[in-house]
Design an enzyme around this catalytic site. Structure first.
Site, PDB file in Angstrom:
ATOM      1  N   ARG A 150      16.733  44.560 -36.977  1.00  0.00           N
ATOM      2  CA  ARG A 150      15.680  43.555 -37.116  1.00  0.00           C
ATOM      3  C   ARG A 150      15.237  43.062 -35.736  1.00  0.00           C
ATOM      4  O   ARG A 150      14.085  42.738 -35.526  1.00  0.00           O
ATOM      5  CB  ARG A 150      16.191  42.370 -37.930  1.00  0.00           C
ATOM      6  CG  ARG A 150      16.425  42.684 -39.389  1.00  0.00           C
ATOM      7  CD  ARG A 150      16.893  41.449 -40.128  1.00  0.00           C
ATOM      8  NE  ARG A 150      17.166  41.734 -41.527  1.00  0.00           N
ATOM      9  CZ  ARG A 150      18.358  42.067 -41.993  1.00  0.00           C
ATOM     10  NH1 ARG A 150      19.379  42.173 -41.192  1.00  0.00           N
ATOM     11  NH2 ARG A 150      18.530  42.312 -43.271  1.00  0.00           N
ATOM     12  N   ARG A 176      21.394  38.865 -53.024  1.00  0.00           N
ATOM     13  CA  ARG A 176      22.082  40.164 -52.883  1.00  0.00           C
ATOM     14  C   ARG A 176      23.588  39.986 -53.077  1.00  0.00           C
ATOM     15  O   ARG A 176      24.237  40.796 -53.755  1.00  0.00           O
ATOM     16  CB  ARG A 176      21.790  40.748 -51.484  1.00  0.00           C
ATOM     17  CG  ARG A 176      20.380  41.279 -51.382  1.00  0.00           C
ATOM     18  CD  ARG A 176      20.055  41.784 -49.993  1.00  0.00           C
ATOM     19  NE  ARG A 176      18.755  42.454 -49.992  1.00  0.00           N
ATOM     20  CZ  ARG A 176      17.998  42.593 -48.930  1.00  0.00           C
ATOM     21  NH1 ARG A 176      18.383  42.134 -47.757  1.00  0.00           N
ATOM     22  NH2 ARG A 176      16.832  43.212 -49.012  1.00  0.00           N
ATOM     23  N   HIS A 214      19.472  35.522 -40.379  1.00  0.00           N
ATOM     24  CA  HIS A 214      19.253  36.693 -41.220  1.00  0.00           C
ATOM     25  C   HIS A 214      19.497  37.918 -40.357  1.00  0.00           C
ATOM     26  O   HIS A 214      18.637  38.369 -39.635  1.00  0.00           O
ATOM     27  CB  HIS A 214      17.806  36.680 -41.720  1.00  0.00           C
ATOM     28  CG  HIS A 214      17.510  37.764 -42.701  1.00  0.00           C
ATOM     29  ND1 HIS A 214      18.257  37.971 -43.828  1.00  0.00           N
ATOM     30  CD2 HIS A 214      16.529  38.695 -42.730  1.00  0.00           C
ATOM     31  CE1 HIS A 214      17.745  38.979 -44.514  1.00  0.00           C
ATOM     32  NE2 HIS A 214      16.698  39.437 -43.858  1.00  0.00           N
TER      33      HIS A 214
HETATM   34  P1  A3D Z   1       4.095  46.160 -44.504  1.00  0.00           P
HETATM   35  O1  A3D Z   1       4.000  46.691 -45.874  1.00  0.00           O
HETATM   36  O2  A3D Z   1       3.986  47.083 -43.348  1.00  0.00           O
HETATM   37  O3  A3D Z   1       3.006  45.004 -44.358  1.00  0.00           O
HETATM   38  C1  A3D Z   1       2.733  44.344 -43.174  1.00  0.00           C
HETATM   39  C2  A3D Z   1       1.268  43.992 -43.201  1.00  0.00           C
HETATM   40  O4  A3D Z   1       0.986  43.126 -42.091  1.00  0.00           O
HETATM   41  C3  A3D Z   1       0.337  45.210 -43.073  1.00  0.00           C
HETATM   42  O5  A3D Z   1      -0.564  45.250 -44.165  1.00  0.00           O
HETATM   43  C4  A3D Z   1      -0.376  44.969 -41.755  1.00  0.00           C
HETATM   44  O6  A3D Z   1      -1.723  45.447 -41.740  1.00  0.00           O
HETATM   45  C5  A3D Z   1      -0.329  43.452 -41.677  1.00  0.00           C
HETATM   46  N1  A3D Z   1      -0.550  42.906 -40.336  1.00  0.00           N
HETATM   47  C6  A3D Z   1      -0.118  43.365 -39.139  1.00  0.00           C
HETATM   48  N2  A3D Z   1      -0.560  42.559 -38.155  1.00  0.00           N
HETATM   49  C7  A3D Z   1      -1.275  41.579 -38.741  1.00  0.00           C
HETATM   50  C8  A3D Z   1      -1.967  40.444 -38.255  1.00  0.00           C
HETATM   51  N3  A3D Z   1      -2.007  40.162 -36.951  1.00  0.00           N
HETATM   52  N4  A3D Z   1      -2.614  39.656 -39.144  1.00  0.00           N
HETATM   53  C9  A3D Z   1      -2.581  39.927 -40.466  1.00  0.00           C
HETATM   54  N5  A3D Z   1      -1.939  40.990 -40.990  1.00  0.00           N
HETATM   55  C10 A3D Z   1      -1.295  41.809 -40.134  1.00  0.00           C
HETATM   56  O7  A3D Z   1       5.472  45.357 -44.321  1.00  0.00           O
HETATM   57  P2  A3D Z   1       6.272  44.516 -45.429  1.00  0.00           P
HETATM   58  O8  A3D Z   1       5.287  43.755 -46.213  1.00  0.00           O
HETATM   59  O9  A3D Z   1       7.237  45.403 -46.116  1.00  0.00           O
HETATM   60  O10 A3D Z   1       7.143  43.543 -44.485  1.00  0.00           O
HETATM   61  C11 A3D Z   1       6.503  42.540 -43.737  1.00  0.00           C
HETATM   62  C12 A3D Z   1       7.499  41.772 -42.859  1.00  0.00           C
HETATM   63  O11 A3D Z   1       8.446  41.097 -43.681  1.00  0.00           O
HETATM   64  C13 A3D Z   1       8.327  42.633 -41.903  1.00  0.00           C
HETATM   65  O12 A3D Z   1       8.477  41.974 -40.652  1.00  0.00           O
HETATM   66  C14 A3D Z   1       9.667  42.731 -42.596  1.00  0.00           C
HETATM   67  O13 A3D Z   1      10.720  42.998 -41.702  1.00  0.00           O
HETATM   68  C15 A3D Z   1       9.751  41.341 -43.166  1.00  0.00           C
HETATM   69  N6  A3D Z   1      10.738  41.176 -44.232  1.00  0.00           N
HETATM   70  C16 A3D Z   1      11.589  40.128 -44.140  1.00  0.00           C
HETATM   71  C17 A3D Z   1      12.539  39.925 -45.112  1.00  0.00           C
HETATM   72  C18 A3D Z   1      13.486  38.769 -44.996  1.00  0.00           C
HETATM   73  O14 A3D Z   1      14.373  38.627 -45.798  1.00  0.00           O
HETATM   74  C19 A3D Z   1      13.342  37.804 -43.921  1.00  0.00           C
HETATM   75  C20 A3D Z   1      12.644  40.808 -46.191  1.00  0.00           C
HETATM   76  C21 A3D Z   1      11.728  41.853 -46.284  1.00  0.00           C
HETATM   77  C22 A3D Z   1      10.773  42.040 -45.295  1.00  0.00           C
END
Ligand code: A3D
Length: 312
Positions: A89, A152, A176
């Site tokens: 991460r 989890r 986390h």
């Molecule tokens: P993903 O499906 O790649 O979606 C990310 C989205 O963000 C994409 O649609 C991008 O186009 C968009 N994006 C990128 N830059 C920008 C910006 N400047 N403004 C607006 N939109 C933008 O990823 P995801 O949805 O699977 O995950 C997103 C984030 O959540 C990641 O950092 C993961 O690591 C995080 N995450 C955290 C947890 C926790 O438990 C904390 C769990 C799961 C995912």
């Protein structure tokens, strides 16, 4: 009564599923915003077309323009890069700090009274970035991780013991990441402490699988990371904020002396309502548990230091 307004930033797996769960539960009208043109608009339109089938009354619209997010009660930041197999991460740190910082600045200027719920990883550090860049009072910044880590943990415990998941109340503290702190003394199975229900070896395996919970899914998916349980967890916290329920969840919050920690975001139980963090609940910890929490918080602090130039 009109619905509250929620902006979900990032229309990827976590953001779109979070938005979907919010409208399907009629918790709020949602504005879904992404940098990719058409992505949030297409997903929002598709979700609206499910309304006659699902029977929800709230609405969702997609946009690329922060003007449409104005006056939001809650901003959920899910935008950013995800982990690839083998990536920690923390590898995401610099890139996502830039993304989250820019979003926090822009979204806050259009919704100056909102609460910000951060989901982007590395979570606890991104909360700090969102706080600095939004200029919001720190009580209006909260991060989602502990609810997911606890879910989890609950799942793996229920599987090991063959009991219902609703019979397990799990507690996980800390940042986390690999140094998260599952608390078997406070985790209850049918109201008995978990430490009395499983042998130490099985407990160790469950705790390690909880720590690796995200990585296990990343390895299976090959591209992308978990999003069903993360979005459920974010929406549970969002509900307490939007409906002013004052429920207590393990949340990434700013500590100013609580648990002996200062100037760092990390996961501890916190009461969440419409103003954000209403109270930080201090559990009594053993020396060993406190030490583990300190180690976890120190990891967050180290990353905050790495970012000090871009968030000062
Ligand atoms: P993903 O499906 O790649 O979606 C990310 C989205 O963000 C994409 O649609 C991008 O186009 C968009 N994006 C990128 N830059 C920008 C910006 N400047 N403004 C607006 N939109 C933008 O990823 P995801 O949805 O699977 O995950 C997103 C984030 O959540 C990641 O950092 C993961 O690591 C995080 N995450 C955290 C947890 C926790 O438990 C904390 C769990 C799961 C995912």
């Amino acid at each position: 009564m009109p619905f509250p307004k929620v902006t979900v930033v990032g229309a990827g797996f976590v953001g779109a599923t979070t938005a979907q769960r919010i409208v399907e539960k009629d918790l709020a009208d949602v504005v879904l915003i992404d940098v990719v043109e058409g992505l949030s608009q297409g997903k929002a339109l598709d979700m609206m077309q499910s309304a006659p089938v699902e029977g929800f009354h709230s609405s969702i619209r997609g946009t690329n323009d922060y003007k449409d997010t104005a006056g939001s009660d809650l901003i959920i930041i899910t935008a950013g890069l995800t982990r690839k197999p083998g990536m920690s991460r923390d590898d995401l740190l610099l890139k996502n700090a830039e993304i989250v910082g820019g979003i926090a600045e822009r979204a806050a200027s259009h919704s100056p009274k909102a609460v910000i719920l951060v989901v982007t990883n590395p979570l606890d550090v991104m909360c700090y970035v969102a706080w600095k860049k939004s200029g919001f009072p720190v009580k209006r910044i909260v991060g989602m991780a502990g609810v997911l880590d606890s879910a989890r943990y609950s799942y793996f415990i229920a599987k090991e013991l063959g009991c219902g998941m609703n019979e397990v109340q799990a507690v996980v503290l800390g940042g986390h990441g690999d140094a998260m702190v599952p608390l078997p003394r406070y985790t209850k199975v049918r109201n008995k402490p978990l430490s009395d229900c499983v042998d130490p070896a099985a407990l160790k395996t469950i705790e390690q699988r909880t720590r690796d919970g995200g990585a296990e899914i990343v390895a299976l998916l090959k591209t992308g990371s978990a999003f069903y349980a993360p979005s459920s967890s974010a929406v549970l916290m969002a509900k307490s904020i939007l409906r002013n329920e004052s429920a207590v969840f393990p949340s990434s919050v700013y500590l100013n002396g609580e648990y002996g920690l200062k100037d760092v975001f990390t996961g501890v139980p916190a009461r969440l309502g419409e103003k954000g963090v209403e109270e930080i609940v201090e559990l009594e910890l053993t020396d060993e548990e406190r030490k583990a929490l300190n180690v976890s918080a120190e990891g967050v602090r180290e990353n905050i230091r790495k970012l000090s130039l871009c968030i000062s």
